[in-house]
Scaffold this motif. Sequence first.
Motif, PDB file in Angstrom:
ATOM      1  N   PHE A  34       0.827  -1.198   0.000  1.00 44.24           N
ATOM      2  CA  PHE A  34       0.000   0.000   0.000  1.00 44.24           C
ATOM      3  C   PHE A  34       0.864   1.250   0.000  1.00 44.24           C
ATOM      4  CE2 PHE A  34      -3.865  -2.272   1.234  1.00 44.24           C
ATOM      5  CZ  PHE A  34      -3.352  -3.396   1.843  1.00 44.24           C
ATOM      6  N   TYR A  36      -0.029   5.116   1.392  1.00 47.43           N
ATOM      7  CA  TYR A  36      -0.970   6.024   2.033  1.00 47.43           C
ATOM      8  C   TYR A  36      -0.406   7.437   1.950  1.00 47.43           C
ATOM      9  CZ  TYR A  36      -3.711   2.260   4.216  1.00 47.43           C
ATOM     10  OH  TYR A  36      -4.519   1.168   4.448  1.00 47.43           O
ATOM     11  N   GLN A  38      -0.779  11.352   3.816  1.00 49.96           N
ATOM     12  CA  GLN A  38      -1.277  12.099   4.968  1.00 49.96           C
ATOM     13  C   GLN A  38      -1.049  13.583   4.696  1.00 49.96           C
ATOM     14  OE1 GLN A  38       0.703  11.372   8.745  1.00 49.96           O
ATOM     15  NE2 GLN A  38      -1.166  11.795   9.866  1.00 49.96           N
ATOM     16  N   GLN A  42      -4.042  15.898   8.800  1.00 49.93           N
ATOM     17  CA  GLN A  42      -5.153  14.999   8.479  1.00 49.93           C
ATOM     18  C   GLN A  42      -4.791  13.531   8.712  1.00 49.93           C
ATOM     19  OE1 GLN A  42      -7.316  15.679   4.881  1.00 49.93           O
ATOM     20  NE2 GLN A  42      -6.965  17.888   4.913  1.00 49.93           N
ATOM     21  N   HIS A  43      -5.773  12.682   8.458  1.00 54.29           N
ATOM     22  CA  HIS A  43      -5.560  11.257   8.692  1.00 54.29           C
ATOM     23  C   HIS A  43      -4.979  10.594   7.456  1.00 54.29           C
ATOM     24  CE1 HIS A  43      -9.314  11.445   6.514  1.00 54.29           C
ATOM     25  NE2 HIS A  43      -9.323  10.150   6.363  1.00 54.29           N
ATOM     26  N   LEU A  44      -4.714   9.327   7.555  1.00 55.88           N
ATOM     27  CA  LEU A  44      -4.164   8.555   6.454  1.00 55.88           C
ATOM     28  C   LEU A  44      -5.241   8.230   5.426  1.00 55.88           C
ATOM     29  CD1 LEU A  44      -2.135   6.145   8.650  1.00 55.88           C
ATOM     30  CD2 LEU A  44      -1.120   7.625   6.922  1.00 55.88           C
ATOM     31  N   LEU A  46      -5.814   6.194   1.642  1.00 52.03           N
ATOM     32  CA  LEU A  46      -5.223   5.227   0.735  1.00 52.03           C
ATOM     33  C   LEU A  46      -5.034   5.839  -0.654  1.00 52.03           C
ATOM     34  CD1 LEU A  46      -4.343   2.234   0.439  1.00 52.03           C
ATOM     35  CD2 LEU A  46      -6.655   1.797  -0.438  1.00 52.03           C
ATOM     36  N   LYS A  49      -3.114   0.397  -3.923  1.00 51.19           N
ATOM     37  CA  LYS A  49      -2.813  -0.873  -3.267  1.00 51.19           C
ATOM     38  C   LYS A  49      -2.473  -1.928  -4.310  1.00 51.19           C
ATOM     39  CE  LYS A  49      -7.764  -1.772  -3.289  1.00 51.19           C
ATOM     40  NZ  LYS A  49      -9.006  -1.733  -2.486  1.00 51.19           N
ATOM     41  N   PHE A  90       3.401   7.388   2.918  1.00 52.07           N
ATOM     42  CA  PHE A  90       3.815   6.196   3.648  1.00 52.07           C
ATOM     43  C   PHE A  90       3.601   4.946   2.809  1.00 52.07           C
ATOM     44  CE2 PHE A  90       4.503   8.009   7.805  1.00 52.07           C
ATOM     45  CZ  PHE A  90       3.686   9.123   7.832  1.00 52.07           C
ATOM     46  N   LEU A 102      -0.433  -3.752   9.502  1.00 50.76           N
ATOM     47  CA  LEU A 102       0.401  -3.018   8.564  1.00 50.76           C
ATOM     48  C   LEU A 102       1.732  -2.649   9.216  1.00 50.76           C
ATOM     49  CD1 LEU A 102      -2.295  -0.583   7.145  1.00 50.76           C
ATOM     50  CD2 LEU A 102      -1.067  -2.297   5.817  1.00 50.76           C
ATOM     51  N   PHE A 104       4.660  -0.011   8.489  1.00 42.93           N
ATOM     52  CA  PHE A 104       4.862   1.193   7.705  1.00 42.93           C
ATOM     53  C   PHE A 104       6.343   1.514   7.547  1.00 42.93           C
ATOM     54  CE2 PHE A 104       0.704   3.073   7.120  1.00 42.93           C
ATOM     55  CZ  PHE A 104      -0.074   2.449   8.087  1.00 42.93           C
ATOM     56  N   GLY A 106       9.162   4.678   7.121  1.00 45.77           N
ATOM     57  CA  GLY A 106       9.322   5.872   7.926  1.00 45.77           C
ATOM     58  C   GLY A 106       8.672   7.125   7.364  1.00 45.77           C
ATOM     59  N   ARG A 109       8.424  13.022   3.344  1.00 43.77           N
ATOM     60  CA  ARG A 109       7.749  14.318   3.327  1.00 43.77           C
ATOM     61  C   ARG A 109       8.012  14.973   1.979  1.00 43.77           C
ATOM     62  NH1 ARG A 109       7.922  18.049   8.487  1.00 43.77           N
ATOM     63  NH2 ARG A 109       6.748  16.250   9.128  1.00 43.77           N
TER      64      ARG A 109
ATOM     65  N   TYR B  35      -2.847   2.300  16.086  1.00 43.91           N
ATOM     66  CA  TYR B  35      -1.499   2.650  15.661  1.00 43.91           C
ATOM     67  C   TYR B  35      -1.097   3.942  16.365  1.00 43.91           C
ATOM     68  CZ  TYR B  35      -1.782  -0.652  11.743  1.00 43.91           C
ATOM     69  OH  TYR B  35      -1.878  -1.786  10.987  1.00 43.91           O
ATOM     70  N   PHE B  42       6.553   8.612  12.533  1.00 41.48           N
ATOM     71  CA  PHE B  42       6.701   7.173  12.400  1.00 41.48           C
ATOM     72  C   PHE B  42       5.465   6.472  12.942  1.00 41.48           C
ATOM     73  CE2 PHE B  42       8.978   3.520  11.367  1.00 41.48           C
ATOM     74  CZ  PHE B  42       8.846   2.585  12.379  1.00 41.48           C
ATOM     75  N   LEU B  43       4.910   5.551  12.149  1.00 33.80           N
ATOM     76  CA  LEU B  43       3.682   4.834  12.501  1.00 33.80           C
ATOM     77  C   LEU B  43       3.991   3.410  12.922  1.00 33.80           C
ATOM     78  CD1 LEU B  43       1.512   6.045   9.587  1.00 33.80           C
ATOM     79  CD2 LEU B  43       0.601   5.846  11.890  1.00 33.80           C
ATOM     80  N   PHE B  90      -4.013   6.524  15.928  1.00 34.56           N
ATOM     81  CA  PHE B  90      -4.957   6.227  14.852  1.00 34.56           C
ATOM     82  C   PHE B  90      -5.611   4.875  15.090  1.00 34.56           C
ATOM     83  CE2 PHE B  90      -4.432   9.584  11.828  1.00 34.56           C
ATOM     84  CZ  PHE B  90      -3.129  10.025  11.964  1.00 34.56           C
ATOM     85  N   PHE B 107      -8.671   4.010   8.075  1.00 34.62           N
ATOM     86  CA  PHE B 107      -8.183   4.719   9.250  1.00 34.62           C
ATOM     87  C   PHE B 107      -9.156   5.790   9.711  1.00 34.62           C
ATOM     88  CE2 PHE B 107      -3.856   3.309  10.067  1.00 34.62           C
ATOM     89  CZ  PHE B 107      -3.623   2.529   8.949  1.00 34.62           C
ATOM     90  N   GLY B 108      -9.161   6.004  11.015  1.00 31.32           N
ATOM     91  CA  GLY B 108      -9.882   7.117  11.582  1.00 31.32           C
ATOM     92  C   GLY B 108      -9.097   8.406  11.441  1.00 31.32           C
ATOM     93  N   GLN B 109      -9.678   9.490  11.947  1.00 32.73           N
ATOM     94  CA  GLN B 109      -9.101  10.826  11.776  1.00 32.73           C
ATOM     95  C   GLN B 109      -7.896  11.058  12.679  1.00 32.73           C
ATOM     96  OE1 GLN B 109     -10.160  13.397   9.818  1.00 32.73           O
ATOM     97  NE2 GLN B 109     -11.991  12.518   8.954  1.00 32.73           N
ATOM     98  N   GLY B 110      -7.737  10.195  13.663  1.00 34.07           N
ATOM     99  CA  GLY B 110      -6.612  10.367  14.572  1.00 34.07           C
ATOM    100  C   GLY B 110      -6.996  11.171  15.812  1.00 34.07           C
TER     101      GLY B 110
END
Lengths: 114, 116
Positions: A34, A36, A38, A42-44, A46, A49, A90, A102, A104, A106, A109, B35, B42-43, B90, B107-110
């Motif tokens: 995958f 992703y 960000q 905000q959130h991750l 997709l 994939k 990511f 998952l 991930f 590192g 950016r 997560y 870093f996740l 997350f 994933f959620g918004q965090g």
Amino acid sequence: AQSVSQHNHHVILSEAASLELGCNYSYGGTVNLFWYVQYPGQHLQLLLKYFSGDPLVKGIKGFEAEFIKSKFSFNLRKPSVQWSDTAEYFCAVMNNNAGNMLTFGGGTRLMVKP
Amino acid sequence: DTAVSQTPKYLVTQMGNDKSIKCEQNLGHDTMYWYKQDSKKFLKIMFSYNNKELIINETVPNRFSPKSPDKAHLNLHINSLELGDSAVYFCASSLLVGGARNTEAFFGQGTRLTVV
């Protein structure tokens, strides 16, 4: 144990430049791969994939990635970036034998200058 | 309709306090995850529950205790908060039933936790 490495930590490009972000993984079994994205604060989300089949997968917003099994790589590409692509990217590997968790990389950016 | 929702979105608290973060998914998934994203972005996986049962527990201090009342909810309770717990947490969900392999995680918004 599986691991994912992204070689570029920070990338700065001008608009319309081409993008390639490297991703290599180490895992002995069948992988689901995958990318992703960000966006700031905000959130991750997709991007794309790979499960099986055509190793060149296309995602949203003009992104694509190529799975090269012999190189354990899954690099992300976009022919022409836009300022709105500024974000953290990511790469991730899903372990089907461990609850689909998952792992991930590192993150990279990306900053696109207008 | 939000697929994976977390509350609160922001949480600022003092060291030593106990706090909870809630997560709910309406996707009909049977597996949920927590997560942690640190200050360097870093996740890392913390926990995973499948049908209310813990299946993944990475090296996480036992001050962190996940609770899954049903397969649509996975809450994270943290005791005796420390400065180093500051991070974005997350929640995610996916489908494992029937050995589903071609599945993705949503994933959620965090939740941005700041311990002061």
